[in-house]
Design a protein around this motif. Structure first.
Motif, PDB file in Angstrom:
ATOM      1  N   CYS A  28      89.956 136.045 105.679  1.00 46.31           N
ATOM      2  CA  CYS A  28      90.467 137.408 105.870  1.00 46.31           C
ATOM      3  C   CYS A  28      89.963 138.330 104.760  1.00 46.31           C
ATOM      4  CB  CYS A  28      91.996 137.420 105.906  1.00 46.31           C
ATOM      5  SG  CYS A  28      92.688 136.719 107.428  1.00 46.31           S
ATOM      6  N   LYS A  29      89.956 137.831 103.534  1.00 48.50           N
ATOM      7  CA  LYS A  29      89.490 138.634 102.406  1.00 48.50           C
ATOM      8  C   LYS A  29      88.037 139.052 102.602  1.00 48.50           C
ATOM      9  CE  LYS A  29      89.168 138.694  97.401  1.00 48.50           C
ATOM     10  NZ  LYS A  29      89.283 137.938  96.162  1.00 48.50           N
ATOM     11  N   ALA A  30      87.215 138.154 103.144  1.00 47.02           N
ATOM     12  CA  ALA A  30      85.809 138.463 103.404  1.00 47.02           C
ATOM     13  C   ALA A  30      85.668 139.575 104.442  1.00 47.02           C
ATOM     14  CB  ALA A  30      85.072 137.208 103.862  1.00 47.02           C
ATOM     15  N   LYS A  31      86.687 139.755 105.294  1.00 49.47           N
ATOM     16  CA  LYS A  31      86.682 140.814 106.314  1.00 49.47           C
ATOM     17  C   LYS A  31      87.403 142.067 105.833  1.00 49.47           C
ATOM     18  CE  LYS A  31      86.995 137.292 109.884  1.00 49.47           C
ATOM     19  NZ  LYS A  31      87.920 136.692 110.854  1.00 49.47           N
ATOM     20  N   GLY A  32      87.852 142.061 104.574  1.00 45.37           N
ATOM     21  CA  GLY A  32      88.548 143.216 104.027  1.00 45.37           C
ATOM     22  C   GLY A  32      90.031 143.264 104.348  1.00 45.37           C
ATOM     23  N   LYS A  33      90.596 142.156 104.829  1.00 46.91           N
ATOM     24  CA  LYS A  33      92.027 142.081 105.141  1.00 46.91           C
ATOM     25  C   LYS A  33      92.737 141.277 104.063  1.00 46.91           C
ATOM     26  CE  LYS A  33      92.773 140.394 109.192  1.00 46.91           C
ATOM     27  NZ  LYS A  33      92.765 139.762 110.507  1.00 46.91           N
ATOM     28  N   ILE A  34      93.991 141.579 103.845  1.00 49.39           N
ATOM     29  CA  ILE A  34      94.796 140.825 102.891  1.00 49.39           C
ATOM     30  C   ILE A  34      95.829 140.036 103.684  1.00 49.39           C
ATOM     31  CG2 ILE A  34      96.438 140.957 100.986  1.00 49.39           C
ATOM     32  CD1 ILE A  34      94.995 143.501 100.093  1.00 49.39           C
ATOM     33  N   THR A  35      95.706 138.705 103.646  1.00 45.04           N
ATOM     34  CA  THR A  35      96.602 137.816 104.371  1.00 45.04           C
ATOM     35  C   THR A  35      96.961 136.641 103.471  1.00 45.04           C
ATOM     36  OG1 THR A  35      95.360 138.352 106.385  1.00 45.04           O
ATOM     37  CG2 THR A  35      96.889 136.519 106.520  1.00 45.04           C
ATOM     38  N   VAL A  36      98.204 136.234 103.525  1.00 41.02           N
ATOM     39  CA  VAL A  36      98.661 135.099 102.721  1.00 41.02           C
ATOM     40  C   VAL A  36      98.069 133.809 103.272  1.00 41.02           C
ATOM     41  CG1 VAL A  36     100.692 133.755 102.028  1.00 41.02           C
ATOM     42  CG2 VAL A  36     100.812 136.246 102.093  1.00 41.02           C
ATOM     43  N   ALA A  37      97.498 133.009 102.391  1.00 39.74           N
ATOM     44  CA  ALA A  37      96.974 131.694 102.769  1.00 39.74           C
ATOM     45  C   ALA A  37      98.132 130.706 102.816  1.00 39.74           C
ATOM     46  CB  ALA A  37      95.924 131.229 101.771  1.00 39.74           C
ATOM     47  N   THR A  38      98.201 129.935 103.877  1.00 38.69           N
ATOM     48  CA  THR A  38      99.257 128.932 104.011  1.00 38.69           C
ATOM     49  C   THR A  38      98.692 127.520 104.043  1.00 38.69           C
ATOM     50  OG1 THR A  38      99.162 129.201 106.408  1.00 38.69           O
ATOM     51  CG2 THR A  38     100.833 130.485 105.233  1.00 38.69           C
ATOM     52  N   ILE A  39      97.356 127.413 104.161  1.00 39.65           N
ATOM     53  CA  ILE A  39      96.730 126.117 104.349  1.00 39.65           C
ATOM     54  C   ILE A  39      95.534 125.960 103.421  1.00 39.65           C
ATOM     55  CG2 ILE A  39      95.473 124.667 106.002  1.00 39.65           C
ATOM     56  CD1 ILE A  39      97.185 126.203 108.165  1.00 39.65           C
ATOM     57  N   VAL A  40      95.471 124.811 102.757  1.00 39.35           N
ATOM     58  CA  VAL A  40      94.273 124.443 102.001  1.00 39.35           C
ATOM     59  C   VAL A  40      93.435 123.605 102.969  1.00 39.35           C
ATOM     60  CG1 VAL A  40      93.339 123.227 100.009  1.00 39.35           C
ATOM     61  CG2 VAL A  40      95.499 124.480  99.794  1.00 39.35           C
ATOM     62  N   ASP A  41      92.328 124.177 103.422  1.00 40.98           N
ATOM     63  CA  ASP A  41      91.480 123.566 104.438  1.00 40.98           C
ATOM     64  C   ASP A  41      90.273 122.911 103.780  1.00 40.98           C
ATOM     65  OD1 ASP A  41      90.551 123.247 107.243  1.00 40.98           O
ATOM     66  OD2 ASP A  41      88.957 124.604 106.598  1.00 40.98           O
ATOM     67  N   HIS A  42      89.834 121.793 104.330  1.00 42.62           N
ATOM     68  CA  HIS A  42      88.638 121.131 103.826  1.00 42.62           C
ATOM     69  C   HIS A  42      87.420 121.699 104.559  1.00 42.62           C
ATOM     70  CE1 HIS A  42      91.691 118.307 102.418  1.00 42.62           C
ATOM     71  NE2 HIS A  42      90.813 118.073 101.445  1.00 42.62           N
ATOM     72  N   THR A  43      86.456 122.210 103.813  1.00 44.58           N
ATOM     73  CA  THR A  43      85.243 122.785 104.386  1.00 44.58           C
ATOM     74  C   THR A  43      84.545 121.756 105.262  1.00 44.58           C
ATOM     75  OG1 THR A  43      85.030 124.126 102.392  1.00 44.58           O
ATOM     76  CG2 THR A  43      83.117 124.017 103.829  1.00 44.58           C
ATOM     77  N   ILE A  44      84.322 120.581 104.731  1.00 44.80           N
ATOM     78  CA  ILE A  44      83.858 119.436 105.528  1.00 44.80           C
ATOM     79  C   ILE A  44      85.096 118.565 105.720  1.00 44.80           C
ATOM     80  CG2 ILE A  44      82.344 117.425 105.640  1.00 44.80           C
ATOM     81  CD1 ILE A  44      80.476 118.922 103.683  1.00 44.80           C
ATOM     82  N   PRO A  45      85.625 118.487 106.946  1.00 48.19           N
ATOM     83  CA  PRO A  45      86.865 117.752 107.174  1.00 48.19           C
ATOM     84  C   PRO A  45      86.792 116.307 106.665  1.00 48.19           C
ATOM     85  CG  PRO A  45      86.201 118.931 109.153  1.00 48.19           C
ATOM     86  CD  PRO A  45      85.060 119.022 108.184  1.00 48.19           C
ATOM     87  N   LEU A  46      87.926 115.811 106.209  1.00 50.70           N
ATOM     88  CA  LEU A  46      87.989 114.424 105.758  1.00 50.70           C
ATOM     89  C   LEU A  46      87.574 113.480 106.888  1.00 50.70           C
ATOM     90  CD1 LEU A  46      91.349 114.477 103.737  1.00 50.70           C
ATOM     91  CD2 LEU A  46      89.014 114.827 102.905  1.00 50.70           C
ATOM     92  N   ALA A  47      87.925 113.849 108.123  1.00 54.81           N
ATOM     93  CA  ALA A  47      87.570 113.020 109.281  1.00 54.81           C
ATOM     94  C   ALA A  47      86.063 112.987 109.524  1.00 54.81           C
ATOM     95  CB  ALA A  47      88.274 113.543 110.532  1.00 54.81           C
ATOM     96  N   HIS A  48      85.333 113.948 108.961  1.00 49.69           N
ATOM     97  CA  HIS A  48      83.876 113.987 109.104  1.00 49.69           C
ATOM     98  C   HIS A  48      83.177 113.525 107.831  1.00 49.69           C
ATOM     99  CE1 HIS A  48      84.089 117.234 112.495  1.00 49.69           C
ATOM    100  NE2 HIS A  48      84.479 116.043 112.900  1.00 49.69           N
ATOM    101  N   GLY A  49      83.922 112.879 106.947  1.00 49.39           N
ATOM    102  CA  GLY A  49      83.319 112.333 105.735  1.00 49.39           C
ATOM    103  C   GLY A  49      83.406 113.222 104.513  1.00 49.39           C
ATOM    104  N   GLY A  50      84.123 114.333 104.604  1.00 47.15           N
ATOM    105  CA  GLY A  50      84.286 115.221 103.455  1.00 47.15           C
ATOM    106  C   GLY A  50      85.166 114.598 102.391  1.00 47.15           C
ATOM    107  N   GLU A  51      85.010 115.068 101.164  1.00 45.62           N
ATOM    108  CA  GLU A  51      85.800 114.554 100.054  1.00 45.62           C
ATOM    109  C   GLU A  51      86.999 115.454  99.784  1.00 45.62           C
ATOM    110  OE1 GLU A  51      83.635 113.130  96.563  1.00 45.62           O
ATOM    111  OE2 GLU A  51      81.810 113.677  97.647  1.00 45.62           O
ATOM    112  N   ASP A  52      88.053 114.874  99.227  1.00 43.96           N
ATOM    113  CA  ASP A  52      89.245 115.642  98.874  1.00 43.96           C
ATOM    114  C   ASP A  52      89.100 116.133  97.434  1.00 43.96           C
ATOM    115  OD1 ASP A  52      91.640 116.876  99.067  1.00 43.96           O
ATOM    116  OD2 ASP A  52      92.855 115.063  99.162  1.00 43.96           O
ATOM    117  N   VAL A  53      88.138 117.051  97.234  1.00 41.19           N
ATOM    118  CA  VAL A  53      87.879 117.648  95.926  1.00 41.19           C
ATOM    119  C   VAL A  53      87.932 119.170  96.070  1.00 41.19           C
ATOM    120  CG1 VAL A  53      86.475 115.712  95.084  1.00 41.19           C
ATOM    121  CG2 VAL A  53      85.367 117.592  96.295  1.00 41.19           C
ATOM    122  N   ASP A  54      88.188 119.863  94.961  1.00 40.74           N
ATOM    123  CA  ASP A  54      88.316 121.325  94.991  1.00 40.74           C
ATOM    124  C   ASP A  54      87.116 122.008  95.633  1.00 40.74           C
ATOM    125  OD1 ASP A  54      90.739 121.039  93.744  1.00 40.74           O
ATOM    126  OD2 ASP A  54      90.073 121.823  91.801  1.00 40.74           O
TER     127      ASP A  54
END
Length: 98
Positions: A28-54
């Motif tokens: 939302c911020k990239a689109k110029g909107k201000i919205t509260v984040a409620t979810i920490v999402d994994h860019t590469i999902p854990l189910a697709h082999g992504g790591e649980d790192v910042d």
């Protein structure tokens, strides 16, 4: 598949990750909107082999998370349901029900 961090350690990690963007949705911020984040999402999902790192996380609102998840897992995103419980899709695709 990467192991998810759970319990108190996981809760503290989630709070720290949300604080990284002052609790705001990055999409939302990239689109110029201000919205509260409620979810920490994994860019590469854990189910697709992504790591649980910042470096593999982004903070999203519920709407943006649903959109990203649908894209990542090949699901069609619906906007909601009508009064009869039928899915309401994007655009005029629902005209085929009439």
């Amino acid at each position: 598949m990467a192991e998810r961090i759970r319990g108190r350690k996981g809760q503290a990690l989630r709070r720290r990750r949300l604080a990284r963007t002052n609790g705001l949705c990055e999409d939302c911020k990239a689109k110029g909107k201000i919205t509260v984040a409620t979810i920490v999402d994994h860019t590469i999902p854990l189910a697709h082999g992504g790591e649980d790192v910042d470096e593999n996380t982004r903070n999203l609102c519920d709407h943006c998370n649903q959109k990203r998840t649908a894209e990542q897992f090949g699901h069609r995103q619906t906007v909601g349901t009508d009064e009869d419980g039928w899915p309401i899709g994007r655009g005029a695709a629902d005209a085929s029900r009439a």
